[in-house]
Design a protein around this motif. Structure first.
Motif, PDB file in Angstrom:
ATOM      1  N   ARG A 109       2.215   1.623  -3.570  1.00 46.52           N
ATOM      2  CA  ARG A 109       1.180   2.093  -4.502  1.00 46.52           C
ATOM      3  C   ARG A 109       0.875   3.576  -4.270  1.00 46.52           C
ATOM      4  NH1 ARG A 109      -0.848  -3.377  -4.022  1.00 46.52           N
ATOM      5  NH2 ARG A 109      -1.999  -2.871  -2.110  1.00 46.52           N
ATOM      6  N   ARG A 110       0.889   3.983  -3.022  1.00 45.67           N
ATOM      7  CA  ARG A 110       0.659   5.402  -2.700  1.00 45.67           C
ATOM      8  C   ARG A 110       1.815   6.273  -3.210  1.00 45.67           C
ATOM      9  NH1 ARG A 110      -1.125   4.459   1.883  1.00 45.67           N
ATOM     10  NH2 ARG A 110       0.867   4.478   3.016  1.00 45.67           N
ATOM     11  N   ASP A 155       1.363   6.870  -7.089  1.00 47.60           N
ATOM     12  CA  ASP A 155       0.026   7.213  -7.574  1.00 47.60           C
ATOM     13  C   ASP A 155       0.148   8.195  -8.741  1.00 47.60           C
ATOM     14  OD1 ASP A 155      -2.779   7.400  -7.657  1.00 47.60           O
ATOM     15  OD2 ASP A 155      -2.737   9.208  -6.424  1.00 47.60           O
ATOM     16  N   GLY A 156      -0.402   7.825  -9.875  1.00 44.19           N
ATOM     17  CA  GLY A 156      -0.335   8.690 -11.052  1.00 44.19           C
ATOM     18  C   GLY A 156       0.896   8.492 -11.904  1.00 44.19           C
ATOM     19  N   GLU A 201       0.838  -1.209   0.000  1.00 47.29           N
ATOM     20  CA  GLU A 201       0.000   0.000   0.000  1.00 47.29           C
ATOM     21  C   GLU A 201       0.872   1.259   0.000  1.00 47.29           C
ATOM     22  OE1 GLU A 201      -0.462  -2.614   1.962  1.00 47.29           O
ATOM     23  OE2 GLU A 201      -2.280  -3.372   0.995  1.00 47.29           O
ATOM     24  N   ASP A 202       1.964   1.220   0.757  1.00 46.73           N
ATOM     25  CA  ASP A 202       2.899   2.358   0.770  1.00 46.73           C
ATOM     26  C   ASP A 202       3.452   2.602  -0.630  1.00 46.73           C
ATOM     27  OD1 ASP A 202       2.665   2.769   3.514  1.00 46.73           O
ATOM     28  OD2 ASP A 202       4.309   1.387   3.982  1.00 46.73           O
ATOM     29  N   ASP A 222       3.179   6.217 -14.427  1.00 47.69           N
ATOM     30  CA  ASP A 222       2.928   5.142 -15.392  1.00 47.69           C
ATOM     31  C   ASP A 222       4.116   4.217 -15.594  1.00 47.69           C
ATOM     32  OD1 ASP A 222       0.297   6.151 -16.093  1.00 47.69           O
ATOM     33  OD2 ASP A 222       1.344   7.736 -17.177  1.00 47.69           O
ATOM     34  N   PHE A 266       2.553  -3.824  -7.835  1.00 39.34           N
ATOM     35  CA  PHE A 266       1.821  -3.551  -9.080  1.00 39.34           C
ATOM     36  C   PHE A 266       1.840  -4.800  -9.957  1.00 39.34           C
ATOM     37  CE2 PHE A 266       3.612   0.598  -7.778  1.00 39.34           C
ATOM     38  CZ  PHE A 266       2.442   1.342  -7.672  1.00 39.34           C
TER      39      PHE A 266
END
Length: 276
Positions: free
Chosen positions: A55-56, A59-60, A52-53, A62, A80
């Protein structure tokens, strides 16, 4: 996250970052990770970051390229699982030659050294830099030298082979592309499921010129230069003010007079020597 570049540095990572940008991807290369996310990366380094860390963090974003992405591609891919993985490859002899040339170019760059020495951001990120360089590329002399010291050639080559073997062995085969930048757009775009752009395939950092290119084009480097210039200005003002305050004291005036007198004597001796 669309794609994680697991290829080692000097296998076309700057070219790939430019290619992803042309494709419209928001790309984080070495500098973006270094400048914006170094604190978050420290948690990945010590193993305390959760999926989760991570992915945060991105964020945004690519696409990810260069170090430390190539070192921690497994942790990133776990966070991911939908992302595709590209292993950029290169002939080992030309790779090693390019790596050493990059080290020598970086060590000889006065501008790069100035940025590292006077930029507060560079000083605050010393632990990040030392960790990244120590894991794959060699050693980092630290402030104020900032010289790169590569591993012994045999060790460097062995690390390169081991890295490529590890990616080939552990990456999901249905999500992996083994790719050489000389292949151009077609295999890359087919793998990513995007249209081939109506632009030539980029070629960046040819001959180790990335420092000059970054100074001209990178917003991150521009911020570091601005911060460094501000730091140098503040230091100059503080030293000048301290010197002025010292001079205003009686002891400071005596000290300043002593320096001027001895400087005049030294000049007179040089003149006498030239006449003789």
């Amino acid at each position: 996250m669309k794609v994680i570049l697991a290829g080692a540095a000097k296998t076309g990572t700057k070219t790939m970052a430019a290619a992803f940008t042309v494709l419209g991807f928001n790309t984080y290369d070495y500098l973006e990770n270094y400048f914006y996310l170094h604190k978050e990366w420290l948690k990945i380094f010590d193993g305390s970051a959760t999926n989760e860390d991570i992915r945060r963090m991105f964020d945004g974003v690519d696409s990810l390229t260069d170090a430390p992405t190539c070192i921690y591609w497994e942790e990133l891919q776990e966070a991911f699982p939908e992302a595709k993985i590209i292993l950029t490859t290169r002939d080992e002899d030309s790779w090693y030659k390019s790596l050493i040339n990059q080290f020598e170019t970086g060590n000889a760059s006065f501008l790069a050294w100035i940025i590292c020495v006077i930029s507060p951001q560079s000083i605050l990120r010393l632990s990040y830099s030392c960790h990244v360089l120590g894991r794959f590329f060699g050693d980092h002399a630290g402030w104020p030298s900032f010289k790169l010291r590569p591993f012994h050639e045999k060790v460097q080559r062995a690390l390169f082979r081991q890295h490529n073997y590890n990616v080939l062995k552990k990456a999901p085969m249905d999500k992996l592309l083994v790719y050489n930048v000389s292949e151009g757009w077609e295999p890359l775009c087919e793998f990513l499921g995007v249209e081939i752009p109506d632009k030539p395939f980029p070629h960046k950092n040819k001959g180790g010129t990335f420092i000059d290119e970054l100074v001209k084009t990178s917003p991150v480097v521009h911020q570091m230069l601005f911060q460094g210039a501000m730091s140098a200005t503040l230091m100059t003002l503080c030293v000048g003010y301290a010197g002025y305050r010292l001079y205003k004291t009686s002891s400071g005036q005596r000290w300043g007079t002593w320096i001027l007198q001895n400087a005049q004597k030294a000049v007179e001796r040089v003149r006498d020597f030239q006449k003789s």
